[in-house]
Design a protein around this motif. Structure first.
Motif, short mmCIF file in Angstrom:
data_model
loop_
_atom_site.label_atom_id
_atom_site.label_comp_id
_atom_site.label_asym_id
_atom_site.label_seq_id
_atom_site.Cartn_x
_atom_site.Cartn_y
_atom_site.Cartn_z
N LEU A 212 -5.25 -9.04 32.78
CA LEU A 212 -6.78 -8.04 32.82
C LEU A 212 -6.95 -7.66 34.35
CD1 LEU A 212 -8.78 -9.62 30.32
CD2 LEU A 212 -7.48 -7.76 29.89
N ALA A 213 -6.27 -8.37 35.21
CA ALA A 213 -6.32 -7.89 36.58
C ALA A 213 -6.44 -6.40 36.86
CB ALA A 213 -5.60 -8.60 37.66
N PRO A 214 -5.68 -5.68 36.33
CA PRO A 214 -5.59 -4.16 36.65
C PRO A 214 -6.95 -3.59 36.04
CG PRO A 214 -3.34 -5.02 35.74
CD PRO A 214 -4.55 -6.06 35.23
N LYS A 215 -7.71 -4.32 35.12
CA LYS A 215 -8.87 -3.65 34.44
C LYS A 215 -10.08 -4.07 35.29
CE LYS A 215 -6.48 -3.15 30.03
NZ LYS A 215 -6.55 -1.83 30.09
N ASN A 216 -9.69 -4.97 36.41
CA ASN A 216 -10.90 -5.47 37.14
C ASN A 216 -11.78 -6.35 36.26
OD1 ASN A 216 -10.59 -4.43 39.59
ND2 ASN A 216 -11.08 -2.56 38.78
N ILE A 217 -11.13 -7.16 35.38
CA ILE A 217 -11.72 -8.16 34.65
C ILE A 217 -11.25 -9.53 34.85
CG2 ILE A 217 -12.15 -9.24 32.16
CD1 ILE A 217 -11.83 -6.25 31.01
N CYS A 218 -12.18 -10.40 35.40
CA CYS A 218 -11.93 -11.93 35.87
C CYS A 218 -11.79 -12.85 34.70
CB CYS A 218 -12.97 -12.38 36.97
SG CYS A 218 -12.93 -11.24 38.25
N VAL A 219 -10.93 -13.63 34.48
CA VAL A 219 -10.79 -14.76 33.49
C VAL A 219 -10.78 -16.12 34.22
CG1 VAL A 219 -9.57 -15.24 31.54
CG2 VAL A 219 -9.58 -12.94 32.06
N ASN A 220 -11.65 -16.78 33.99
CA ASN A 220 -11.73 -18.08 34.46
C ASN A 220 -11.91 -19.41 33.55
OD1 ASN A 220 -11.59 -17.87 37.40
ND2 ASN A 220 -13.29 -16.19 37.00
N CYS A 221 -11.94 -20.52 33.56
CA CYS A 221 -12.13 -21.53 32.56
C CYS A 221 -12.93 -22.81 33.17
CB CYS A 221 -10.76 -22.18 32.21
SG CYS A 221 -10.66 -23.14 30.83
N LEU A 222 -13.85 -22.91 32.21
CA LEU A 222 -14.88 -24.04 32.53
C LEU A 222 -14.07 -25.41 31.92
CD1 LEU A 222 -17.54 -25.99 33.22
CD2 LEU A 222 -18.27 -24.89 30.84
N VAL A 223 -14.12 -26.35 32.67
CA VAL A 223 -13.51 -27.58 32.01
C VAL A 223 -14.41 -28.85 32.12
CG1 VAL A 223 -11.45 -29.26 31.86
CG2 VAL A 223 -11.13 -26.91 32.80
N PRO A 224 -15.29 -28.93 31.00
CA PRO A 224 -16.19 -29.95 30.90
C PRO A 224 -15.64 -31.22 30.90
CG PRO A 224 -16.56 -28.29 29.18
CD PRO A 224 -15.09 -28.00 29.63
N GLY A 225 -16.17 -32.25 31.52
CA GLY A 225 -15.78 -33.70 31.38
C GLY A 225 -16.40 -34.12 30.21
N ILE A 226 -16.73 -35.65 30.14
CA ILE A 226 -17.47 -36.26 29.23
C ILE A 226 -19.10 -35.94 29.15
CG2 ILE A 226 -17.87 -38.46 28.14
CD1 ILE A 226 -15.45 -39.56 29.64
N ILE A 227 -19.28 -34.88 28.17
CA ILE A 227 -20.69 -34.37 27.94
C ILE A 227 -21.64 -34.94 26.80
CG2 ILE A 227 -22.14 -32.16 28.08
CD1 ILE A 227 -20.33 -32.49 30.58
N ASN A 228 -22.70 -35.28 27.07
CA ASN A 228 -23.26 -35.90 26.11
C ASN A 228 -23.78 -34.87 25.09
OD1 ASN A 228 -24.67 -37.93 24.56
ND2 ASN A 228 -26.70 -37.98 26.00
N THR A 229 -22.76 -34.57 24.01
CA THR A 229 -23.34 -34.08 22.79
C THR A 229 -22.83 -34.60 21.67
OG1 THR A 229 -21.06 -32.88 23.08
CG2 THR A 229 -22.93 -31.87 24.24
N ASP A 230 -23.22 -34.17 20.66
CA ASP A 230 -22.88 -34.59 19.17
C ASP A 230 -21.39 -34.72 19.11
OD1 ASP A 230 -25.58 -35.23 18.68
OD2 ASP A 230 -25.63 -33.50 17.15
N PHE A 231 -20.60 -33.77 19.73
CA PHE A 231 -19.22 -33.82 19.58
C PHE A 231 -18.36 -34.57 20.12
CE2 PHE A 231 -15.00 -31.68 20.40
CZ PHE A 231 -14.82 -30.97 19.08
N SER A 232 -19.18 -35.17 21.20
CA SER A 232 -18.51 -36.10 22.35
C SER A 232 -18.94 -37.65 21.81
CB SER A 232 -18.37 -35.88 23.66
OG SER A 232 -20.00 -35.93 23.92
N HIS A 233 -19.68 -37.91 20.91
CA HIS A 233 -20.16 -39.23 20.76
C HIS A 233 -19.14 -40.36 20.51
CE1 HIS A 233 -19.82 -38.26 16.41
NE2 HIS A 233 -19.85 -39.56 16.25
N LEU A 234 -18.01 -40.07 19.97
CA LEU A 234 -17.21 -40.83 19.71
C LEU A 234 -16.68 -41.58 21.04
CD1 LEU A 234 -15.12 -39.74 16.59
CD2 LEU A 234 -16.87 -41.57 16.76
N THR A 235 -16.33 -40.46 21.70
CA THR A 235 -15.91 -41.07 23.31
C THR A 235 -16.87 -41.73 24.27
OG1 THR A 235 -14.48 -39.03 23.15
CG2 THR A 235 -14.83 -40.13 25.47
N VAL A 236 -18.30 -41.15 24.03
CA VAL A 236 -19.15 -41.80 24.84
C VAL A 236 -19.45 -43.21 24.45
CG1 VAL A 236 -21.55 -41.66 25.50
CG2 VAL A 236 -20.27 -39.55 25.20
#
Length: 289
Positions: A212-236
Protein backbone atom coordinates in the motif's frame (compact mmCIF):
# COMPACT_ATOMS: atom_id res chain seq x y z
CA UNK A 1 -28.89 -8.67 13.42
CA UNK A 2 -28.74 -5.31 15.04
CA UNK A 3 -27.69 -2.35 12.97
CA UNK A 4 -25.39 0.58 13.67
CA UNK A 5 -26.24 3.28 16.17
CA UNK A 6 -27.90 5.26 13.39
CA UNK A 7 -28.50 5.08 9.66
CA UNK A 8 -25.29 5.45 7.67
CA UNK A 9 -25.51 6.89 4.14
CA UNK A 10 -22.02 5.56 3.39
CA UNK A 11 -20.91 3.44 0.44
CA UNK A 12 -21.82 0.34 2.46
CA UNK A 13 -24.51 -0.93 4.78
CA UNK A 14 -23.61 -2.66 7.99
CA UNK A 15 -24.18 -6.31 8.84
CA UNK A 16 -22.13 -8.79 10.85
CA UNK A 17 -18.71 -9.59 9.42
CA UNK A 18 -17.06 -12.91 10.21
CA UNK A 19 -14.16 -11.52 12.22
CA UNK A 20 -16.54 -9.64 14.42
CA UNK A 21 -14.65 -6.66 13.07
CA UNK A 22 -17.44 -4.70 11.51
CA UNK A 23 -20.80 -4.79 9.92
CA UNK A 24 -20.91 -4.60 6.15
CA UNK A 25 -23.30 -5.81 3.53
CA UNK A 26 -21.98 -8.97 1.93
CA UNK A 27 -23.92 -8.00 -1.18
CA UNK A 28 -22.56 -4.47 -1.52
CA UNK A 29 -18.98 -5.47 -0.69
CA UNK A 30 -19.02 -8.86 -2.42
CA UNK A 31 -17.70 -10.92 0.47
CA UNK A 32 -18.49 -14.54 -0.38
CA UNK A 33 -16.38 -15.75 2.53
CA UNK A 34 -18.94 -14.28 4.92
CA UNK A 35 -20.92 -17.45 4.38
CA UNK A 36 -18.55 -19.00 6.92
CA UNK A 37 -19.72 -16.60 9.63
CA UNK A 38 -22.05 -19.19 11.06
CA UNK A 39 -19.18 -21.38 12.24
CA UNK A 40 -17.45 -18.57 14.05
CA UNK A 41 -17.83 -17.82 17.72
CA UNK A 42 -21.15 -16.30 18.67
CA UNK A 43 -19.23 -14.27 21.26
CA UNK A 44 -17.38 -12.27 18.63
CA UNK A 45 -18.63 -8.72 18.37
CA UNK A 46 -17.55 -5.55 16.69
CA UNK A 47 -16.86 -1.89 17.20
CA UNK A 48 -16.56 0.43 14.26
CA UNK A 49 -15.76 4.04 14.89
CA UNK A 50 -15.55 6.34 11.90
CA UNK A 51 -14.16 9.65 13.01
CA UNK A 52 -13.52 13.05 11.59
CA UNK A 53 -10.81 15.45 12.74
CA UNK A 54 -11.52 18.92 11.31
CA UNK A 55 -7.91 19.98 11.71
CA UNK A 56 -6.66 17.10 9.56
CA UNK A 57 -9.29 16.12 7.02
CA UNK A 58 -11.80 17.50 4.57
CA UNK A 59 -15.44 17.90 5.50
CA UNK A 60 -16.14 14.44 4.15
CA UNK A 61 -13.30 12.85 6.09
CA UNK A 62 -14.07 9.80 8.12
CA UNK A 63 -11.57 8.07 10.38
CA UNK A 64 -12.39 4.51 11.31
CA UNK A 65 -11.44 2.23 14.14
CA UNK A 66 -12.66 -1.25 14.74
CA UNK A 67 -12.72 -3.61 17.68
CA UNK A 68 -13.40 -7.31 17.85
CA UNK A 69 -13.41 -8.91 21.26
CA UNK A 70 -15.54 -11.37 23.14
CA UNK A 71 -18.07 -8.63 23.82
CA UNK A 72 -18.24 -4.89 23.35
CA UNK A 73 -17.75 -3.70 26.91
CA UNK A 74 -16.77 -0.47 28.54
CA UNK A 75 -13.52 -2.02 29.75
CA UNK A 76 -12.38 -3.23 26.34
CA UNK A 77 -9.49 -1.91 24.28
CA UNK A 78 -11.90 -1.00 21.49
CA UNK A 79 -14.15 1.08 23.70
CA UNK A 80 -11.12 2.84 25.19
CA UNK A 81 -9.91 3.70 21.68
CA UNK A 82 -13.32 5.04 20.64
CA UNK A 83 -13.60 7.05 23.85
CA UNK A 84 -10.12 8.57 23.50
CA UNK A 85 -10.57 9.52 19.86
CA UNK A 86 -13.99 11.04 20.57
CA UNK A 87 -12.43 13.06 23.37
CA UNK A 88 -9.88 14.30 20.83
CA UNK A 89 -12.71 15.62 18.69
CA UNK A 90 -13.41 12.60 16.54
CA UNK A 91 -16.92 11.73 15.45
CA UNK A 92 -17.41 8.12 16.48
CA UNK A 93 -19.95 5.68 15.10
CA UNK A 94 -20.27 2.34 16.87
CA UNK A 95 -21.76 -0.80 15.41
CA UNK A 96 -22.24 -4.25 16.88
CA UNK A 97 -24.31 -7.30 16.05
CA UNK A 98 -26.07 -6.90 19.40
CA UNK A 99 -28.04 -3.69 19.57
CA UNK A 100 -27.93 -3.50 23.36
CA UNK A 101 -24.12 -3.40 23.20
CA UNK A 102 -24.32 -0.50 20.76
CA UNK A 103 -26.84 1.35 22.91
CA UNK A 104 -24.79 0.80 26.06
CA UNK A 105 -21.58 2.12 24.52
CA UNK A 106 -23.21 5.09 22.78
CA UNK A 107 -25.08 6.06 25.93
CA UNK A 108 -21.89 5.92 27.99
CA UNK A 109 -20.03 8.16 25.55
CA UNK A 110 -22.88 10.62 25.23
CA UNK A 111 -23.15 10.85 29.02
CA UNK A 112 -19.57 12.11 28.93
CA UNK A 113 -20.72 14.88 26.63
CA UNK A 114 -19.10 13.33 23.56
CA UNK A 115 -20.72 13.83 20.18
CA UNK A 116 -21.94 10.62 18.51
CA UNK A 117 -22.93 11.45 14.91
CA UNK A 118 -25.53 9.69 12.79
CA UNK A 119 -23.65 9.86 9.49
CA UNK A 120 -20.15 9.34 8.13
CA UNK A 121 -18.35 10.03 4.89
CA UNK A 122 -15.23 8.35 3.51
CA UNK A 123 -12.64 6.29 5.37
CA UNK A 124 -9.33 7.76 6.42
CA UNK A 125 -8.18 5.05 8.78
CA UNK A 126 -9.03 1.57 9.89
CA UNK A 127 -8.04 -0.17 13.12
CA UNK A 128 -8.61 -3.93 13.25
CA UNK A 129 -8.65 -5.50 16.71
CA UNK A 130 -9.76 -9.02 15.93
CA UNK A 131 -9.47 -11.55 18.73
CA UNK A 132 -11.13 -14.88 19.37
CA UNK A 133 -9.81 -17.95 21.15
CA UNK A 134 -12.34 -20.78 21.60
CA UNK A 135 -9.77 -23.24 22.97
CA UNK A 136 -7.39 -22.97 25.89
CA UNK A 137 -4.55 -25.35 25.19
CA UNK A 138 -1.66 -26.19 22.90
CA UNK A 139 -1.70 -26.47 19.14
CA UNK A 140 -1.36 -30.22 19.59
CA UNK A 141 -4.89 -30.40 20.98
CA UNK A 142 -6.42 -28.25 18.26
CA UNK A 143 -8.46 -29.87 15.52
CA UNK A 144 -8.99 -28.43 12.05
CA UNK A 145 -12.17 -26.62 13.05
CA UNK A 146 -10.35 -24.74 15.81
CA UNK A 147 -7.50 -23.82 13.46
CA UNK A 148 -9.94 -22.56 10.83
CA UNK A 149 -12.01 -20.61 13.31
CA UNK A 150 -9.13 -18.75 14.93
CA UNK A 151 -7.18 -18.08 11.75
CA UNK A 152 -10.32 -16.94 9.91
CA UNK A 153 -11.18 -14.40 12.60
CA UNK A 154 -7.78 -13.24 13.78
CA UNK A 155 -5.82 -13.39 10.55
CA UNK A 156 -7.76 -13.75 7.34
CA UNK A 157 -10.67 -11.47 8.15
CA UNK A 158 -8.60 -8.31 8.80
CA UNK A 159 -6.75 -8.91 5.53
CA UNK A 160 -9.94 -9.31 3.52
CA UNK A 161 -11.62 -6.42 5.32
CA UNK A 162 -8.80 -4.09 4.40
CA UNK A 163 -9.02 -5.22 0.78
CA UNK A 164 -12.69 -4.27 0.74
CA UNK A 165 -12.03 -0.93 2.43
CA UNK A 166 -9.25 -0.01 0.02
CA UNK A 167 -11.40 1.66 -2.69
CA UNK A 168 -12.74 3.99 0.02
CA UNK A 169 -9.27 4.81 1.36
CA UNK A 170 -6.80 4.95 -1.52
CA UNK A 171 -7.60 8.51 -2.56
CA UNK A 172 -7.36 9.77 1.04
CA UNK A 173 -3.80 8.78 2.05
CA UNK A 174 -5.18 6.86 5.00
CA UNK A 175 -3.76 4.76 7.79
CA UNK A 176 -4.33 1.20 8.90
CA UNK A 177 -3.58 -0.14 12.38
CA UNK A 178 -3.72 -3.87 12.95
CA UNK A 179 -3.72 -5.14 16.52
CA UNK A 180 -1.68 -8.20 17.33
CA UNK A 181 -0.61 -9.42 20.78
CA UNK A 182 2.56 -9.81 22.79
CA UNK A 183 1.86 -13.53 22.39
CA UNK A 184 3.17 -13.11 18.84
CA UNK A 185 6.65 -12.52 20.30
CA UNK A 186 6.42 -14.54 23.52
CA UNK A 187 3.94 -17.40 23.01
CA UNK A 188 1.72 -18.20 25.96
CA UNK A 189 1.48 -22.01 26.30
CA UNK A 190 -2.27 -22.12 26.93
CA UNK A 191 -3.02 -19.96 23.85
CA UNK A 192 -1.55 -22.22 21.18
CA UNK A 193 -3.36 -21.37 17.92
CA UNK A 194 -4.07 -17.83 19.12
CA UNK A 195 -0.30 -17.26 19.38
CA UNK A 196 0.10 -18.35 15.77
CA UNK A 197 -2.75 -16.16 14.53
CA UNK A 198 -1.38 -13.05 16.18
CA UNK A 199 2.09 -13.78 14.81
CA UNK A 200 0.56 -13.82 11.34
CA UNK A 201 -0.56 -10.22 11.84
CA UNK A 202 3.05 -9.11 12.17
CA UNK A 203 3.71 -10.50 8.71
CA UNK A 204 0.49 -9.03 7.35
CA UNK A 205 1.55 -5.61 8.63
CA UNK A 206 4.87 -5.74 6.77
CA UNK A 207 3.34 -7.13 3.59
CA UNK A 208 0.49 -4.64 3.42
CA UNK A 209 2.85 -1.78 4.24
CA UNK A 210 4.85 -2.61 1.10
CA UNK A 211 1.75 -3.21 -1.02
CA UNK A 212 0.00 0.00 0.00
CA UNK A 213 3.00 2.34 0.07
CA UNK A 214 2.40 3.42 -3.56
CA UNK A 215 -1.09 4.52 -2.49
CA UNK A 216 0.29 6.55 0.43
CA UNK A 217 -1.49 4.34 2.96
CA UNK A 218 0.49 3.55 6.09
CA UNK A 219 0.07 0.16 7.78
CA UNK A 220 1.30 -0.38 11.32
CA UNK A 221 0.59 -2.74 14.18
CA UNK A 222 -0.20 -2.23 17.85
CA UNK A 223 1.10 -5.11 19.97
CA UNK A 224 -0.64 -5.00 23.37
CA UNK A 225 0.97 -6.72 26.30
CA UNK A 226 -0.99 -8.17 29.18
CA UNK A 227 -3.99 -5.84 29.29
CA UNK A 228 -6.65 -6.10 31.98
CA UNK A 229 -9.72 -7.09 29.96
CA UNK A 230 -12.16 -9.99 30.10
CA UNK A 231 -10.30 -11.60 27.23
CA UNK A 232 -7.03 -11.81 29.17
CA UNK A 233 -8.35 -12.75 32.60
CA UNK A 234 -6.92 -16.29 32.46
CA UNK A 235 -3.45 -14.91 31.89
CA UNK A 236 -3.79 -12.20 34.54
CA UNK A 237 -5.00 -14.76 37.09
CA UNK A 238 -2.10 -17.13 36.40
CA UNK A 239 0.13 -16.15 39.31
CA UNK A 240 3.05 -18.32 38.21
CA UNK A 241 3.04 -16.75 34.76
CA UNK A 242 2.79 -13.22 36.10
CA UNK A 243 5.63 -13.84 38.55
CA UNK A 244 7.82 -15.15 35.75
CA UNK A 245 7.07 -12.04 33.67
CA UNK A 246 8.05 -9.84 36.59
CA UNK A 247 11.24 -11.79 37.28
CA UNK A 248 12.45 -12.17 33.69
CA UNK A 249 11.25 -8.94 32.08
CA UNK A 250 10.76 -6.65 35.05
CA UNK A 251 7.04 -6.25 34.39
CA UNK A 252 5.70 -4.03 37.16
CA UNK A 253 1.98 -4.01 36.49
CA UNK A 254 -0.81 -5.27 34.30
CA UNK A 255 -1.72 -2.85 31.53
CA UNK A 256 -5.07 -1.12 31.16
CA UNK A 257 -6.99 -0.55 27.89
CA UNK A 258 -6.21 3.14 28.19
CA UNK A 259 -2.50 2.37 27.83
CA UNK A 260 -3.11 1.45 24.18
CA UNK A 261 -5.12 4.42 23.00
CA UNK A 262 -2.43 7.07 22.64
CA UNK A 263 -0.37 5.02 20.21
CA UNK A 264 -3.42 4.22 18.08
CA UNK A 265 -4.41 7.88 17.97
CA UNK A 266 -0.89 8.83 16.89
CA UNK A 267 -0.63 6.14 14.21
CA UNK A 268 -3.95 7.25 12.74
CA UNK A 269 -2.91 10.89 12.60
CA UNK A 270 -0.95 12.78 9.92
CA UNK A 271 1.90 13.03 12.44
CA UNK A 272 2.61 9.35 11.68
CA UNK A 273 2.42 9.68 7.90
CA UNK A 274 6.12 8.75 7.54
CA UNK A 275 5.83 5.59 9.66
CA UNK A 276 4.78 2.30 8.09
CA UNK A 277 5.43 -1.41 8.48
CA UNK A 278 6.15 -1.10 12.20
CA UNK A 279 4.89 -3.35 15.01
CA UNK A 280 5.04 -1.50 18.32
CA UNK A 281 4.62 -3.20 21.70
CA UNK A 282 2.66 -1.51 24.47
CA UNK A 283 3.52 -3.99 27.16
CA UNK A 284 5.54 -2.49 30.02
CA UNK A 285 8.57 -4.35 28.63
CA UNK A 286 10.16 -4.89 25.25
CA UNK A 287 10.12 -8.27 23.49
CA UNK A 288 13.15 -7.09 21.51
CA UNK A 289 15.50 -6.89 24.53
Amino acid sequence: MAGPQASLPCAWRMVGLALGGCWFSAASLHLPWLSAAGVLSSRVSALISPMYFPQYASSTGCWTTQESTGQLKLGSIGFAIAQHLAQDGAHVIISNRKQHNVDHAVTALREEGLHMPEHCGGVDFLVCVAGVNPLTGSTLRSNEQIWDKILDVNGKAPALLLSQFLPNMESRQGSVVLVSSIAAYTPIPCLGVYNVSKTALLGLTKTRAVELAPKNICVNCLVPGIINTDFSHLTVEDQAFMESMKKIYGLQRVGQPEDCVGLVSFLCSPDASYITGESIAVAGWSPHL
